[in-house]
Design an enzyme around this catalytic site. Structure first.
Site, PDB file in Angstrom:
ATOM      1  N   LYS A 118       0.829  -1.222   0.000  1.00 15.83           N
ATOM      2  CA  LYS A 118       0.000   0.000   0.000  1.00 15.83           C
ATOM      3  C   LYS A 118       0.856   1.262   0.000  1.00 15.83           C
ATOM      4  CE  LYS A 118      -2.400  -0.660   3.782  1.00 15.83           C
ATOM      5  NZ  LYS A 118      -1.754  -1.885   4.293  1.00 15.83           N
ATOM      6  N   ARG A 172      -9.391   1.302   9.403  1.00 12.39           N
ATOM      7  CA  ARG A 172      -8.925  -0.061   9.678  1.00 12.39           C
ATOM      8  C   ARG A 172     -10.019  -0.896  10.311  1.00 12.39           C
ATOM      9  NH1 ARG A 172      -3.132   0.759   9.421  1.00 12.39           N
ATOM     10  NH2 ARG A 172      -1.909  -1.017  10.001  1.00 12.39           N
ATOM     11  N   ARG A 197      11.588  -6.643   5.238  1.00  9.07           N
ATOM     12  CA  ARG A 197      11.333  -5.216   5.015  1.00  9.07           C
ATOM     13  C   ARG A 197      12.296  -4.340   5.815  1.00  9.07           C
ATOM     14  NH1 ARG A 197       5.350  -2.627   5.268  1.00  9.07           N
ATOM     15  NH2 ARG A 197       5.407  -2.920   7.523  1.00  9.07           N
ATOM     16  N   ARG A 208      11.384  -2.108  11.270  1.00  2.17           N
ATOM     17  CA  ARG A 208      10.360  -1.594  12.181  1.00  2.17           C
ATOM     18  C   ARG A 208      10.143  -2.614  13.297  1.00  2.17           C
ATOM     19  NH1 ARG A 208       5.343   0.241   8.553  1.00  2.17           N
ATOM     20  NH2 ARG A 208       4.298  -0.768  10.281  1.00  2.17           N
ATOM     21  N   ARG A 215      -0.423  -8.623  13.651  1.00  2.00           N
ATOM     22  CA  ARG A 215      -0.938  -7.592  12.736  1.00  2.00           C
ATOM     23  C   ARG A 215      -1.794  -8.231  11.653  1.00  2.00           C
ATOM     24  NH1 ARG A 215       4.089  -4.884  10.689  1.00  2.00           N
ATOM     25  NH2 ARG A 215       2.708  -3.432   9.618  1.00  2.00           N
TER      26      ARG A 215
HETATM   27  P1  AMP Z   1       1.024   0.776   9.425  1.00  2.00           P
HETATM   28  O1  AMP Z   1       2.238   1.614   9.213  1.00  2.00           O
HETATM   29  O2  AMP Z   1      -0.161   1.211   8.620  1.00  2.00           O
HETATM   30  O3  AMP Z   1       1.325  -0.703   9.270  1.00  2.00           O
HETATM   31  O4  AMP Z   1       0.577   0.979  10.960  1.00  2.00           O
HETATM   32  C1  AMP Z   1       1.442   0.653  12.030  1.00  2.00           C
HETATM   33  C2  AMP Z   1       0.654   0.598  13.327  1.00  2.00           C
HETATM   34  O5  AMP Z   1       0.068   1.885  13.597  1.00  2.00           O
HETATM   35  C3  AMP Z   1      -0.532  -0.367  13.331  1.00  2.00           C
HETATM   36  O6  AMP Z   1      -0.144  -1.714  13.601  1.00  2.00           O
HETATM   37  C4  AMP Z   1      -1.382   0.240  14.445  1.00  2.00           C
HETATM   38  O7  AMP Z   1      -0.845  -0.053  15.719  1.00  2.00           O
HETATM   39  C5  AMP Z   1      -1.213   1.743  14.201  1.00  2.00           C
HETATM   40  N1  AMP Z   1      -2.244   2.237  13.246  1.00  2.00           N
HETATM   41  C6  AMP Z   1      -2.039   2.690  11.982  1.00  2.00           C
HETATM   42  N2  AMP Z   1      -3.203   3.054  11.412  1.00  2.00           N
HETATM   43  C7  AMP Z   1      -4.169   2.813  12.330  1.00  2.00           C
HETATM   44  C8  AMP Z   1      -5.587   2.972  12.336  1.00  2.00           C
HETATM   45  N3  AMP Z   1      -6.268   3.411  11.263  1.00  2.00           N
HETATM   46  N4  AMP Z   1      -6.258   2.634  13.464  1.00  2.00           N
HETATM   47  C9  AMP Z   1      -5.618   2.195  14.554  1.00  2.00           C
HETATM   48  N5  AMP Z   1      -4.284   1.991  14.612  1.00  2.00           N
HETATM   49  C10 AMP Z   1      -3.544   2.301  13.520  1.00  2.00           C
END
Ligand code: AMP
Length: 239
Positions: free
Chosen positions: A18, A93, A132, A165, A176
């Site tokens: 994404k 989400r 990654r 990360r 996740r």
């Molecule tokens: P990402 O970089 O999108 O994989 O997000 C990393 C982490 O940020 C996720 O595993 C959540 O802990 C938090 N996070 C990101 N977007 C959201 C969202 N829309 N709602 C809740 N937590 C989020």
């Protein structure tokens, strides 16, 4: 110059590509790429109360509470650079966030116009997350397909350090993916009922995926103008 308004939500599991696709699409359409994960990470880097709160959830691969996340997105969408639209990556989400997003957009008479869904099998998702590397400075992502240069980032003259990360570690990765399947995947049906979903194979080369994405968002625009805008009320009926 294209004056069309784009309200794009990108769906797909963690590691589906994404972020990479959103950056390319944002540059082509000249609209901002808004990643809630990046917003939380940037808050954490600056040591804000929001970042510190988000960290405890991110470290476990859990979702940050909806009220916190929705408030942050509302503020971001009200920035002037969103006047022609946006690409949301990592938000919504869950269904509650999707309904909150509808309500935020309805305040200015807008609605989501297209939802490209990047489909990647679980096995490939896990393999990608395990390989990654992310740049600490510019956020660029490297993996097996685009291997990281040995001496650091080097993207567009960036010199940032590459790191894994913390939430890409194996146990957190699995959680996740579990959280995605339970809470986020239902959004595919939520948006499909409104005719907004376009499924794209995320296992193709990056440039093929991007072409499919461009087709999907432009098709979404044509569909929206021929059937009238999707309304939050229609979304409620859909659920
Ligand atoms: P990402 O970089 O999108 O994989 O997000 C990393 C982490 O940020 C996720 O595993 C959540 O802990 C938090 N996070 C990101 N977007 C959201 C969202 N829309 N709602 C809740 N937590 C989020």
């Amino acid at each position: 110059m294209n004056s069309q308004w784009y309200g794009i939500v990108l769906l797909g599991g963690p590691g589906s590509g994404k972020g990479t696709q959103a950056v390319l699409l944002a540059s082509t359409l000249n609209i901002p790429h808004i990643s809630t994960g990046d917003l939380f990470r940037s808050n954490l880097k600056q040591g804000t109360p929001l970042g510190i709160l988000a960290k405890s959830y991110m470290d476990r691969g859990e979702l940050v509470p909806d009220e916190v996340t929705v408030g942050m997105v509302r503020e971001r969408l009200n920035q002037p650079d969103c006047a022609r639209g946006f690409i949301l990556d990592g938000f919504p989400r869950n269904v509650a966030q999707a309904k909150a997003l509808d309500a935020v957009l309805a305040e200015t008479g807008k609605a989501i116009s297209s939802v490209p869904y990047l489909h990647v099998s679980d096995a490939v998702l896990l393999e990608r997350l395990s390989n990654r590397w992310t740049c600490r400075a510019c956020g660029a992502v490297f993996n097996k397909v685009t291997p990281p240069p040995r001496e650091g980032c080097k993207k567009e003259k960036c010199d940032g350090e590459l790191y894994r990360r913390p939430d890409d570690e194996p146990e957190t990765q699995k959680n996740r993916i579990r959280v995605y399947e339970k809470q986020t995947a239902p959004l595919i049906i939520f948006y499909a009922k409104r005719g907004l979903i376009n499924e794209i194979s995320g296992e193709q080369p990056v440039e093929h995926v991007q072409l499919d994405m461009l087709r999907a968002v432009n098709l979404g625009m044509q569909d929206a103008s021929s059937r009238g805008k999707a309304t939050p009320a229609a979304a409620d009926e859909a659920c």
